[in-house]
Motif scaffolding. Structure first.
Motif, PDB file in Angstrom:
ATOM      1  N   GLU A 115     -18.965  -2.699   1.368  1.00 30.08           N
ATOM      2  CA  GLU A 115     -18.531  -3.584   0.282  1.00 30.08           C
ATOM      3  C   GLU A 115     -17.007  -3.437   0.143  1.00 30.08           C
ATOM      4  OE1 GLU A 115     -20.452  -5.557  -1.527  1.00 30.08           O
ATOM      5  OE2 GLU A 115     -22.436  -4.927  -0.853  1.00 30.08           O
ATOM      6  N   LEU A 116     -16.298  -3.890   1.174  1.00 31.43           N
ATOM      7  CA  LEU A 116     -14.871  -3.603   1.247  1.00 31.43           C
ATOM      8  C   LEU A 116     -14.056  -4.303   0.167  1.00 31.43           C
ATOM      9  CD1 LEU A 116     -14.267  -3.622   5.117  1.00 31.43           C
ATOM     10  CD2 LEU A 116     -14.756  -1.693   3.596  1.00 31.43           C
ATOM     11  N   GLU A 117     -14.388  -5.547  -0.136  1.00 30.34           N
ATOM     12  CA  GLU A 117     -13.643  -6.256  -1.182  1.00 30.34           C
ATOM     13  C   GLU A 117     -13.828  -5.563  -2.528  1.00 30.34           C
ATOM     14  OE1 GLU A 117     -11.588  -8.643  -0.984  1.00 30.34           O
ATOM     15  OE2 GLU A 117     -11.915  -9.610   0.960  1.00 30.34           O
ATOM     16  N   ALA A 118     -15.067  -5.179  -2.831  1.00 33.92           N
ATOM     17  CA  ALA A 118     -15.323  -4.493  -4.102  1.00 33.92           C
ATOM     18  C   ALA A 118     -14.646  -3.128  -4.124  1.00 33.92           C
ATOM     19  CB  ALA A 118     -16.825  -4.348  -4.333  1.00 33.92           C
ATOM     20  N   ALA A 119     -14.642  -2.435  -2.975  1.00 33.82           N
ATOM     21  CA  ALA A 119     -13.975  -1.135  -2.899  1.00 33.82           C
ATOM     22  C   ALA A 119     -12.475  -1.298  -3.131  1.00 33.82           C
ATOM     23  CB  ALA A 119     -14.229  -0.489  -1.546  1.00 33.82           C
ATOM     24  N   HIS A 120     -11.894  -2.325  -2.521  1.00 29.63           N
ATOM     25  CA  HIS A 120     -10.465  -2.581  -2.696  1.00 29.63           C
ATOM     26  C   HIS A 120     -10.143  -2.874  -4.153  1.00 29.63           C
ATOM     27  CE1 HIS A 120      -6.974  -5.378  -2.886  1.00 29.63           C
ATOM     28  NE2 HIS A 120      -6.445  -4.464  -2.112  1.00 29.63           N
ATOM     29  N   ASP A 121     -10.968  -3.701  -4.784  1.00 28.80           N
ATOM     30  CA  ASP A 121     -10.725  -4.041  -6.187  1.00 28.80           C
ATOM     31  C   ASP A 121     -10.833  -2.796  -7.070  1.00 28.80           C
ATOM     32  OD1 ASP A 121     -10.419  -6.651  -5.405  1.00 28.80           O
ATOM     33  OD2 ASP A 121     -12.416  -7.291  -6.059  1.00 28.80           O
ATOM     34  N   THR A 122     -11.779  -1.910  -6.743  1.00 28.83           N
ATOM     35  CA  THR A 122     -11.973  -0.703  -7.547  1.00 28.83           C
ATOM     36  C   THR A 122     -10.786   0.240  -7.392  1.00 28.83           C
ATOM     37  OG1 THR A 122     -14.374  -0.911  -7.271  1.00 28.83           O
ATOM     38  CG2 THR A 122     -13.534   1.235  -7.988  1.00 28.83           C
ATOM     39  N   PHE A 123     -10.355   0.466  -6.160  1.00 30.33           N
ATOM     40  CA  PHE A 123      -9.170   1.302  -5.947  1.00 30.33           C
ATOM     41  C   PHE A 123      -7.948   0.708  -6.657  1.00 30.33           C
ATOM     42  CE2 PHE A 123     -11.101   3.147  -1.895  1.00 30.33           C
ATOM     43  CZ  PHE A 123     -11.105   4.457  -2.356  1.00 30.33           C
ATOM     44  N   THR A 124      -7.804  -0.613  -6.596  1.00 29.35           N
ATOM     45  CA  THR A 124      -6.641  -1.261  -7.210  1.00 29.35           C
ATOM     46  C   THR A 124      -6.692  -1.145  -8.732  1.00 29.35           C
ATOM     47  OG1 THR A 124      -6.467  -2.811  -5.350  1.00 29.35           O
ATOM     48  CG2 THR A 124      -5.357  -3.421  -7.407  1.00 29.35           C
ATOM     49  N   GLU A 125      -7.882  -1.315  -9.317  1.00 24.80           N
ATOM     50  CA  GLU A 125      -8.026  -1.143 -10.769  1.00 24.80           C
ATOM     51  C   GLU A 125      -7.618   0.278 -11.174  1.00 24.80           C
ATOM     52  OE1 GLU A 125     -12.068  -2.073 -11.726  1.00 24.80           O
ATOM     53  OE2 GLU A 125     -11.920  -4.098 -10.894  1.00 24.80           O
ATOM     54  N   ALA A 126      -8.057   1.257 -10.383  1.00 28.59           N
ATOM     55  CA  ALA A 126      -7.726   2.652 -10.683  1.00 28.59           C
ATOM     56  C   ALA A 126      -6.221   2.883 -10.593  1.00 28.59           C
ATOM     57  CB  ALA A 126      -8.461   3.583  -9.734  1.00 28.59           C
ATOM     58  N   ALA A 127      -5.597   2.370  -9.541  1.00 29.77           N
ATOM     59  CA  ALA A 127      -4.148   2.553  -9.378  1.00 29.77           C
ATOM     60  C   ALA A 127      -3.381   1.892 -10.518  1.00 29.77           C
ATOM     61  CB  ALA A 127      -3.709   1.984  -8.030  1.00 29.77           C
ATOM     62  N   THR A 128      -3.802   0.698 -10.909  1.00 32.81           N
ATOM     63  CA  THR A 128      -3.139  -0.009 -11.999  1.00 32.81           C
ATOM     64  C   THR A 128      -3.252   0.764 -13.305  1.00 32.81           C
ATOM     65  OG1 THR A 128      -3.621  -2.134 -10.928  1.00 32.81           O
ATOM     66  CG2 THR A 128      -3.041  -2.178 -13.274  1.00 32.81           C
ATOM     67  N   ARG A 179      -6.258  -1.667   5.178  1.00 37.11           N
ATOM     68  CA  ARG A 179      -6.119  -1.762   6.637  1.00 37.11           C
ATOM     69  C   ARG A 179      -7.385  -2.366   7.253  1.00 37.11           C
ATOM     70  NH1 ARG A 179      -3.313  -2.097  10.342  1.00 37.11           N
ATOM     71  NH2 ARG A 179      -3.384  -0.219  11.593  1.00 37.11           N
ATOM     72  N   MET A 180      -8.540  -1.975   6.731  1.00 40.62           N
ATOM     73  CA  MET A 180      -9.797  -2.512   7.257  1.00 40.62           C
ATOM     74  C   MET A 180      -9.943  -3.999   6.943  1.00 40.62           C
ATOM     75  SD  MET A 180     -12.291   0.697   6.327  1.00 40.62           S
ATOM     76  CE  MET A 180     -13.759   0.005   7.092  1.00 40.62           C
ATOM     77  N   LEU A 181      -9.355  -4.420   5.815  1.00 39.46           N
ATOM     78  CA  LEU A 181      -9.402  -5.833   5.443  1.00 39.46           C
ATOM     79  C   LEU A 181      -8.282  -6.646   6.090  1.00 39.46           C
ATOM     80  CD1 LEU A 181     -10.201  -5.456   1.633  1.00 39.46           C
ATOM     81  CD2 LEU A 181     -11.715  -6.440   3.377  1.00 39.46           C
ATOM     82  N   GLY A 182      -7.353  -5.976   6.768  1.00 41.75           N
ATOM     83  CA  GLY A 182      -6.247  -6.671   7.412  1.00 41.75           C
ATOM     84  C   GLY A 182      -5.197  -7.179   6.444  1.00 41.75           C
ATOM     85  N   LEU A 183      -5.062  -6.514   5.297  1.00 38.40           N
ATOM     86  CA  LEU A 183      -4.084  -6.956   4.302  1.00 38.40           C
ATOM     87  C   LEU A 183      -2.718  -6.342   4.582  1.00 38.40           C
ATOM     88  CD1 LEU A 183      -6.318  -6.595   1.112  1.00 38.40           C
ATOM     89  CD2 LEU A 183      -5.772  -8.680   2.378  1.00 38.40           C
ATOM     90  N   PRO A 184      -1.650  -7.037   4.219  1.00 41.01           N
ATOM     91  CA  PRO A 184      -0.299  -6.498   4.467  1.00 41.01           C
ATOM     92  C   PRO A 184       0.027  -5.359   3.502  1.00 41.01           C
ATOM     93  CG  PRO A 184      -0.161  -8.562   3.252  1.00 41.01           C
ATOM     94  CD  PRO A 184      -1.613  -8.385   3.621  1.00 41.01           C
TER      95      PRO A 184
END
Length: 339
Positions: free
Chosen positions: A117-130, A155-160
């Motif tokens: 669930e990479l998109e959800a994982a990314h959103d969760t990490f980003t919420e935490a960082a914010t 990196r797994m999602l290919g985001l810059p």
């Protein structure tokens, strides 16, 4: 630190039982000890039994020091034995309550990541960082996995790269860069017939192992002993000889903060605060065959509390509640003079 030794090298069931018995002897430490026991049960593949321990802790949520952490561990464990719907519901609840401790965020984000669930994982990490790192000059050690995990998922999602990815790069001390360690194409190199590619992958794995070992080998915090006002009054009433150590409660609190700042300035890592109680201290003194009025016992007591998982990391986030117990944030209390 949760155990990670393979089951073939440790009797995890026996260790879990020992920790449960110890929790009965030290009820004030039951939360930390039962979390360790649950981790051993997970490693022995007794996941329903681990969930039972998490439920036991959550049955008295008001007494828990870190209820979001317990819920996060329960969710991660549930998903591993096909209770996905319940795990997702718990994860959604944790994200909605936005805990100030980074550990629950990392656990649920990595759980989402491990189930693709990479998109959800990314959103969760980003919420935490914010939440935890906005306007923070130097990320505390406990928040490093937030930035590094977010870097890995991006990196797994290919985001810059963004600013937080750059911050993660600066926190990473290995000779192999995060970009290389988190390269999603690495899996293909394991099946390569090219010796150069295989050698490069071995170097990456060694670097990852070194970083992992460094995290596991972090010692118990260098812990300073804190007495709440009521406990200090009781302590000095029973053992007046300790008044030379604690002239007043405000001075005691001031000494804690100044001592920790001096240790930090000298380069001492992993600092923390443990909170004492008179009954616990008296029991410790009895176990040592000594008098509670002996000042040499105080640092030993602090070290023992830290070893039993009682240390709170110092310094707290500037906007978090101060370590002294006041309801005002750290930067308006004992952290007000930090630069």
């Amino acid at each position: 630190m949760r155990p990670d030794t393979p089951a073939e090298n440790v009797d995890h069931s026996a260790e879990a039982a020992r920790l449960e018995r110890t929790a009965g002897l030290y009820p004030e430490d039951a939360e930390a000890l039962l979390l360790q026991a649950a981790a051993h049960l997970e490693l022995s593949d007794a996941r329903p039994a681990a969930t039972a321990l998490y439920d036991r802790l959550l049955s008295t949520p008001d007494s828990l020091e870190n209820a979001p952490l317990v819920r996060a561990l329960k969710a991660s464990n549930l998903w591993e034995y096909d209770h996905e719907a319940e795990a997702r519901a718990i994860i959604d609840g944790i994200r909605a309550t936005a805990p100030r401790d980074p550990a629950p965020w990392v656990i649920v984000a990595e759980s989402l990541e491990s189930h693709d669930e990479l998109e959800a994982a990314h959103d969760t990490f980003t919420e935490a960082a914010t939440l935890l790192l906005t306007d923070v000059t130097e990320p505390p050690y406990a928040t490093h996995p937030v930035l590094i995990g977010r870097h890995r998922v991006r990196r797994m999602l290919g985001l810059p790269h963004d600013d937080w990815d750059a911050r993660a790069d600066t926190l990473h001390s290995s000779s192999i860069s995060l970009d290389e360690l988190h390269d999603p194409k690495r899996v293909w190199s394991l099946g390569s017939d090219n010796p150069a590619e295989l050698e490069a992958e071995i170097s990456r794995l060694r670097a990852e192992l070194g970083t992992y070992r460094e995290a596991l080998s972090r010692p118990f915090p260098v812990a300073v002993l804190h007495w709440p006002a009521g406990e200090l009054t009781e302590l000095l009433s029973a053992y007046p000889d300790l008044a030379t150590e604690y002239p007043s409660h405000p001075e005691h609190l001031s000494t804690i903060e100044s001592s920790l700042r001096e240790l930090s300035a000298s380069g001492t890592p992993n600092l923390g605060i443990v909170t004492g109680t008179v009954p616990s201290y008296e029991a410790f003194a009895a176990s040592e065959g000594s008098s509670p009025g002996d000042t040499t016992l105080l640092p030993q007591y602090a070290t023992t509390l830290a070893a039993r998982g009682r240390a709170v990391v110092w310094p707290p986030q500037r906007t978090s509640e101060c370590w002294c117990g006041e309801t005002q944030p750290y930067d308006a209390c004992h952290g007000g003079a930090t630069s």
